[in-house]
Design a protein around this motif. Structure first.
Motif, PDB file in Angstrom:
ATOM      1  N   ALA A 141       0.172 -12.340   1.792  1.00  0.00           N
ATOM      2  CA  ALA A 141       1.380 -12.740   3.091  1.00  0.00           C
ATOM      3  C   ALA A 141       2.576 -13.144   2.232  1.00  0.00           C
ATOM      4  O   ALA A 141       3.624 -12.954   2.871  1.00  0.00           O
ATOM      5  CB  ALA A 141       0.812 -14.376   3.703  1.00  0.00           C
ATOM      6  N   ASN A 142       2.566 -13.900   1.214  1.00  0.00           N
ATOM      7  CA  ASN A 142       3.810 -14.191   0.470  1.00  0.00           C
ATOM      8  C   ASN A 142       4.499 -13.101  -0.091  1.00  0.00           C
ATOM      9  O   ASN A 142       5.915 -12.998   0.194  1.00  0.00           O
ATOM     10  CB  ASN A 142       3.540 -15.023  -0.680  1.00  0.00           C
ATOM     11  CG  ASN A 142       4.725 -15.231  -1.368  1.00  0.00           C
ATOM     12  OD1 ASN A 142       5.507 -16.118  -0.912  1.00  0.00           O
ATOM     13  ND2 ASN A 142       4.825 -15.294  -2.873  1.00  0.00           N
ATOM     14  N   ILE A 143       3.902 -11.866  -0.453  1.00  0.00           N
ATOM     15  CA  ILE A 143       4.472 -10.574  -0.897  1.00  0.00           C
ATOM     16  C   ILE A 143       5.222 -10.031   0.525  1.00  0.00           C
ATOM     17  O   ILE A 143       6.187  -9.582   0.447  1.00  0.00           O
ATOM     18  CB  ILE A 143       3.649  -9.702  -1.468  1.00  0.00           C
ATOM     19  CG1 ILE A 143       3.281 -10.347  -2.987  1.00  0.00           C
ATOM     20  CG2 ILE A 143       4.404  -8.364  -1.753  1.00  0.00           C
ATOM     21  CD1 ILE A 143       2.053  -9.528  -3.753  1.00  0.00           C
ATOM     22  N   VAL A 144       4.358  -9.905   1.607  1.00  0.00           N
ATOM     23  CA  VAL A 144       4.748  -9.382   2.649  1.00  0.00           C
ATOM     24  C   VAL A 144       5.938  -9.962   3.373  1.00  0.00           C
ATOM     25  O   VAL A 144       6.972  -9.287   3.607  1.00  0.00           O
ATOM     26  CB  VAL A 144       3.802  -9.374   3.864  1.00  0.00           C
ATOM     27  CG1 VAL A 144       4.401  -8.838   5.256  1.00  0.00           C
ATOM     28  CG2 VAL A 144       2.505  -8.277   3.626  1.00  0.00           C
TER      29      VAL A 144
ATOM     30  N   LEU B 176      -6.284  -5.219  11.077  1.00  0.00           N
ATOM     31  CA  LEU B 176      -6.030  -4.317   9.573  1.00  0.00           C
ATOM     32  C   LEU B 176      -7.495  -5.010   8.692  1.00  0.00           C
ATOM     33  O   LEU B 176      -7.564  -6.214   8.922  1.00  0.00           O
ATOM     34  CB  LEU B 176      -4.794  -5.000   9.080  1.00  0.00           C
ATOM     35  CG  LEU B 176      -3.346  -3.956   9.144  1.00  0.00           C
ATOM     36  CD1 LEU B 176      -2.117  -4.830   8.631  1.00  0.00           C
ATOM     37  CD2 LEU B 176      -3.900  -2.574   8.221  1.00  0.00           C
ATOM     38  N   HIS B 177      -7.869  -4.222   8.084  1.00  0.00           N
ATOM     39  CA  HIS B 177      -9.098  -4.696   7.160  1.00  0.00           C
ATOM     40  C   HIS B 177      -8.542  -4.412   5.647  1.00  0.00           C
ATOM     41  O   HIS B 177      -8.586  -3.107   5.177  1.00  0.00           O
ATOM     42  CB  HIS B 177     -10.318  -4.038   7.445  1.00  0.00           C
ATOM     43  CG  HIS B 177     -11.579  -4.357   6.882  1.00  0.00           C
ATOM     44  ND1 HIS B 177     -12.705  -3.988   6.963  1.00  0.00           N
ATOM     45  CD2 HIS B 177     -11.597  -5.336   5.711  1.00  0.00           C
ATOM     46  CE1 HIS B 177     -13.530  -4.545   6.011  1.00  0.00           C
ATOM     47  NE2 HIS B 177     -12.913  -5.334   5.398  1.00  0.00           N
ATOM     48  N   ILE B 178      -8.078  -5.445   4.929  1.00  0.00           N
ATOM     49  CA  ILE B 178      -7.781  -4.980   3.586  1.00  0.00           C
ATOM     50  C   ILE B 178      -8.864  -5.668   2.586  1.00  0.00           C
ATOM     51  O   ILE B 178      -9.195  -6.702   2.676  1.00  0.00           O
ATOM     52  CB  ILE B 178      -6.330  -5.938   3.271  1.00  0.00           C
ATOM     53  CG1 ILE B 178      -5.412  -5.375   4.234  1.00  0.00           C
ATOM     54  CG2 ILE B 178      -6.016  -5.565   1.820  1.00  0.00           C
ATOM     55  CD1 ILE B 178      -4.002  -6.192   4.232  1.00  0.00           C
TER      56      ILE B 178
ATOM     57  N   PRO C  81      -2.716  -6.735  -4.873  1.00  0.00           N
ATOM     58  CA  PRO C  81      -1.641  -7.380  -3.836  1.00  0.00           C
ATOM     59  C   PRO C  81      -0.696  -6.555  -3.261  1.00  0.00           C
ATOM     60  O   PRO C  81      -0.306  -6.630  -2.228  1.00  0.00           O
ATOM     61  CB  PRO C  81      -1.314  -8.696  -4.674  1.00  0.00           C
ATOM     62  CG  PRO C  81      -2.499  -8.983  -5.521  1.00  0.00           C
ATOM     63  CD  PRO C  81      -2.859  -7.560  -6.255  1.00  0.00           C
ATOM     64  N   ASP C  82       0.086  -6.053  -4.248  1.00  0.00           N
ATOM     65  CA  ASP C  82       1.345  -5.185  -3.765  1.00  0.00           C
ATOM     66  C   ASP C  82       0.841  -4.134  -2.997  1.00  0.00           C
ATOM     67  O   ASP C  82       1.691  -3.661  -1.817  1.00  0.00           O
ATOM     68  CB  ASP C  82       1.883  -4.632  -5.011  1.00  0.00           C
ATOM     69  CG  ASP C  82       2.730  -5.634  -5.764  1.00  0.00           C
ATOM     70  OD1 ASP C  82       3.376  -6.411  -4.970  1.00  0.00           O
ATOM     71  OD2 ASP C  82       3.136  -5.679  -6.927  1.00  0.00           O
ATOM     72  N   GLU C  83      -0.380  -3.110  -3.328  1.00  0.00           N
ATOM     73  CA  GLU C  83      -0.898  -2.230  -2.464  1.00  0.00           C
ATOM     74  C   GLU C  83      -1.310  -2.688  -1.032  1.00  0.00           C
ATOM     75  O   GLU C  83      -1.043  -1.938  -0.125  1.00  0.00           O
ATOM     76  CB  GLU C  83      -1.924  -1.515  -3.109  1.00  0.00           C
ATOM     77  CG  GLU C  83      -1.751  -0.684  -4.206  1.00  0.00           C
ATOM     78  CD  GLU C  83      -2.666  -0.216  -5.072  1.00  0.00           C
ATOM     79  OE1 GLU C  83      -2.499   0.785  -5.925  1.00  0.00           O
ATOM     80  OE2 GLU C  83      -3.770  -1.071  -4.988  1.00  0.00           O
ATOM     81  N   ALA C  84      -1.944  -3.998  -1.099  1.00  0.00           N
ATOM     82  CA  ALA C  84      -2.044  -4.486   0.112  1.00  0.00           C
ATOM     83  C   ALA C  84      -0.972  -4.846   0.995  1.00  0.00           C
ATOM     84  O   ALA C  84      -1.037  -4.618   2.230  1.00  0.00           O
ATOM     85  CB  ALA C  84      -3.005  -5.816   0.042  1.00  0.00           C
ATOM     86  N   ALA C  85       0.109  -5.345   0.288  1.00  0.00           N
ATOM     87  CA  ALA C  85       1.259  -5.666   1.293  1.00  0.00           C
ATOM     88  C   ALA C  85       2.046  -4.258   1.833  1.00  0.00           C
ATOM     89  O   ALA C  85       2.331  -4.282   2.813  1.00  0.00           O
ATOM     90  CB  ALA C  85       2.065  -6.371   0.355  1.00  0.00           C
ATOM     91  N   ASP C  86       2.039  -3.404   1.061  1.00  0.00           N
ATOM     92  CA  ASP C  86       2.354  -2.170   1.399  1.00  0.00           C
ATOM     93  C   ASP C  86       1.827  -1.451   2.623  1.00  0.00           C
ATOM     94  O   ASP C  86       2.565  -1.050   3.575  1.00  0.00           O
ATOM     95  CB  ASP C  86       2.304  -1.106   0.340  1.00  0.00           C
ATOM     96  CG  ASP C  86       3.525  -1.189  -0.530  1.00  0.00           C
ATOM     97  OD1 ASP C  86       4.401  -1.769  -0.560  1.00  0.00           O
ATOM     98  OD2 ASP C  86       3.010  -0.599  -2.050  1.00  0.00           O
TER      99      ASP C  86
END
Length: 636
Positions: A477-480, A606-608, A615-620
């Motif tokens: 959430a923070n990266i997003v 969304l299912h991550i 974390p970066d890939e998840a935010a992408d």
């Protein structure tokens, strides 16, 4: 014994007419386990000659099978119909039986005494006029006796027969009888009963059932059957104002539109002015239609269809009332609730409330206190458990017509249903409407959510990150949020730990507190959506029901459930705060995944899987999905 034979009449019509003229008394038997409730009803059926010869023969055989000695009959077998009841020697379900004497007709409900089935007892009591409270003379007044008596008073029963049973096992002792009667009357003095008739009996032996027993020469009161035949039950339903919940809009053709239902109180006739609630529209009754044709007047208990002179929008669940004495209308109440589920009651959770023919969503907004059934003391409590009784504030999603339960049992009583399981989890009695329900009105504002979102060049949405502690919710959430900020978007993050430092600092980690935690965060998120923001919420939020409640607070498409998924062993390895270690050691109670459940989303947007993505890939992935759905572009 001879089979029951009806009195001789000249024809069947005269016999049926005689039966119709008899008054009907509904009563229940209640009390603790093995106090003799079923035996009492069986004895009443036997003595009123409601058992046929073949039934009697079968009953004798069954009695021997279940251990009765000699020629004695186990009368409990007449009403304990479930195999489990016969095997365990207890009543589980509510058994309804009809019998009749020359003076009166009766419908009796044999209700279970076991604490586990208190909900069944409350169901039987809800329609009764009188209660026979059974007490084993060897045991005296027990906790379940008090609980059942309290429920009896709660649902509005005013007449009690205190049946002190098994007197044969205490030598028909007057001293024992007097002591139990005094003990019960002391307990019941504030319960509001109009009459308490104490009778010493032996249901098995037949003492004081139909005739006064020679074994109790010191007792000068009536036997049970005489008392039931003669007790006066005053019903003022016909004297009360007209009330009829609409069960069905009857439209068989284009020339007929009527409103069908059962009259709960009062009377109605053509020409009467009535009011439809909650709309408040008024009209006059044109016709009162029954199965046999039009009626000049219909009264309490009649099922009829009313046609009106004017075309009024009336739907199932609305209530037709006397125009000059209408019911009240509100959407917030104080109510007394009996909780009937093994799972505890959660203030803040959304349930279904059924009152009359109306169903609506209800939340328990405040648990004010629970009631000790022994002392009737008010005890502080945040929730209710099985068989507990409490006073709560409740809020509905719409206004309903009602009368306080004390004024009209059928207009003020309701049941509570779990939305997930469809289980009836509670019953409630409306005490009164909360004043703030009529004082608070929604203020119309000129600046709308669409205007605020348009100024920000985005569509508002709640990104609800849910998952186990350590799954990576806050990290993703923070990266997003950082990337959204770089794009010039307007955001705010509500993080579970941060919110508990302020808004929710008063909440712990019990299931009830978790429910309230999510309810508050959902309301704040809704306000932020109204401000046009993209809201990122990072909470474990373990229960599907609460996540569903937040989804329903906002418009379709404005709530995205993002399941941040990691196996428990992976989450534990990432345990930088040491929480799992403390939970395993018993230092933290109610920790999700260890001693408190987590209910994963069934169909998230969304299912991550953070054990497979960085974390970066998840935010992408989150941002790509938001862009594809149009949340990052200027709204039209």
């Amino acid at each position: 014994m001879n089979a029951y034979a009806a009195p001789q009449f000249s024809n069947i019509e005269s016999y049926l007419d005689s039966q119709l003229r008899k008054s009907l008394l509904r009563f229940i038997t209640c009390g603790s386990v093995d106090d003799g409730k079923s035996t009492m009803i069986g004895r009443l059926l036997y003595e009123s000659k409601m058992i046929f010869d073949d039934q009697l023969a079968s009953l004798k055989n069954e009695s021997k099978k279940f251990g009765t000695q000699g020629e004695e009959i186990d009368f409990a077998l007449l009403v304990d119909g479930l195999a489990a009841e016969r095997e365990q020697g207890i009543t589980i379900d509510v058994a309804y039986r009809f019998f009749s004497t020359d003076a009166r007709k009766f419908i009796v409900a044999d209700t279970p005494g076991h604490e586990q089935y208190t909900r069944n007892m409350a169901t039987g009591a809800s329609t009764a006029d009188l209660a026979i409270v059974m007490i084993d003379a060897r045991k005296g007044v027990l906790t379940q006796t008090r609980r059942h008596s309290f429920i009896v008073s709660l649902v509005g029963i005013k007449h009690v027969v205190l049946c002190i049973n098994k007197m044969d096992l205490v030598g028909y002792s007057q001293e024992t009888f007097d002591a139990i009667r005094a003990d019960y009357q002391e307990f019941a003095k504030d319960l509001g009963f109009e009459s308490i008739q104490a009778i010493p009996v032996s249901a098995l032996k037949g003492d004081n059932i139909v005739e006064r027993s020679e074994n109790t020469p010191w007792y000068d009161g009536p036997p049970i059957m005489t008392y039931l035949d003669t007790v006066e039950i005053r019903s003022d339903a016909k004297e009360k104002a007209f009330r009829m919940p609409v069960q069905w809009v009857n439209r068989p053709n284009l020339d007929f539109r009527g409103f069908a239902g059962q009259i709960l109180s009062g009377a109605v006739k053509p020409g009467d002015k009535v009011r439809a609630l909650p709309s408040g529209k008024s009209s006059r009754v044109e016709r009162v239609v029954a199965m046999g044709g039009d009626l000049d007047e219909a009264v309490e208990g009649h099922s009829v269809t009313l046609t009106l002179e004017d075309e009024i929008d009336i739907s199932r669940g609305d209530v037709l009332c006397a125009d000059n004495e209408p019911a009240e209308v509100s959407d917030q109440f104080q109510a007394t609730i009996l909780w009937m589920s093994d799972g505890e009651m959660f203030p803040g959770r959304s349930y279904v409330m059924k009152i009359g023919a109306r169903e609506c969503q209800v939340q328990i907004t405040e648990q004010k206190y629970k009631i000790d059934v022994n002392t009737r003391a008010h005890e502080a409590a945040k929730t209710l458990h099985l068989n507990e009784i409490g006073v709560c504030n409740i809020a509905l999603d719409r206004e309903i017509a009602f009368d306080a339960y004390k004024d009209n049992r059928r207009m003020g009583g309701f049941i509570i249903i779990d939305r997930m399981t469809n289980e009836t989890v509670g019953m409630g009695l409306i005490n009164f409407a909360l004043r703030r329900a009529s004082n608070i009105h929604k203020q119309t504002l000129d600046v709308s959510k669409d205007v605020r979102a348009s100024m920000k060049g985005q569509k508002p949405v709640i990104l609800w990150f849910t998952g186990l502690s350590g799954a990576g919710k806050s990290t993703v959430a923070n990266i997003v949020e950082k990337r959204l900020t770089h794009m010039g978007k307007h955001t705010y993050t509500l993080d579970g730990d941060n919110v508990r430092h302020g808004l929710n600092h008063d909440l712990g980690f019990t299931d009830a507190d978790r429910v309230e935690n999510i309810r508050r965060v959902g309301e704040v998120s809704k306000l932020m959506i109204d401000a046009g923001l993209i809201v990122l919420v990072s909470f474990i939020s373990p229960f599907r029901a609460e996540r569903r409640i937040v989804r329903q607070m906002v418009e379709d498409g404005e709530f995205w459930e993002v399941f941040v998924d990691a196996p428990l062993e992976v989450a534990e390895r990432r345990d930088v705060k040491g929480l799992y270690k403390k939970a395993r050691a018993g230092e933290i109670k109610n920790f999700t995944g260890i001693d408190s459940p987590y209910e994963p989303p069934e169909d998230p947007e969304l299912h991550i899987e953070t054990h497979k993505l960085s974390p970066d890939e998840a935010a992408d992935l989150v941002l790509k999905r938001l862009e594809a759905a149009g949340f990052l572009v200027q709204p039209d």
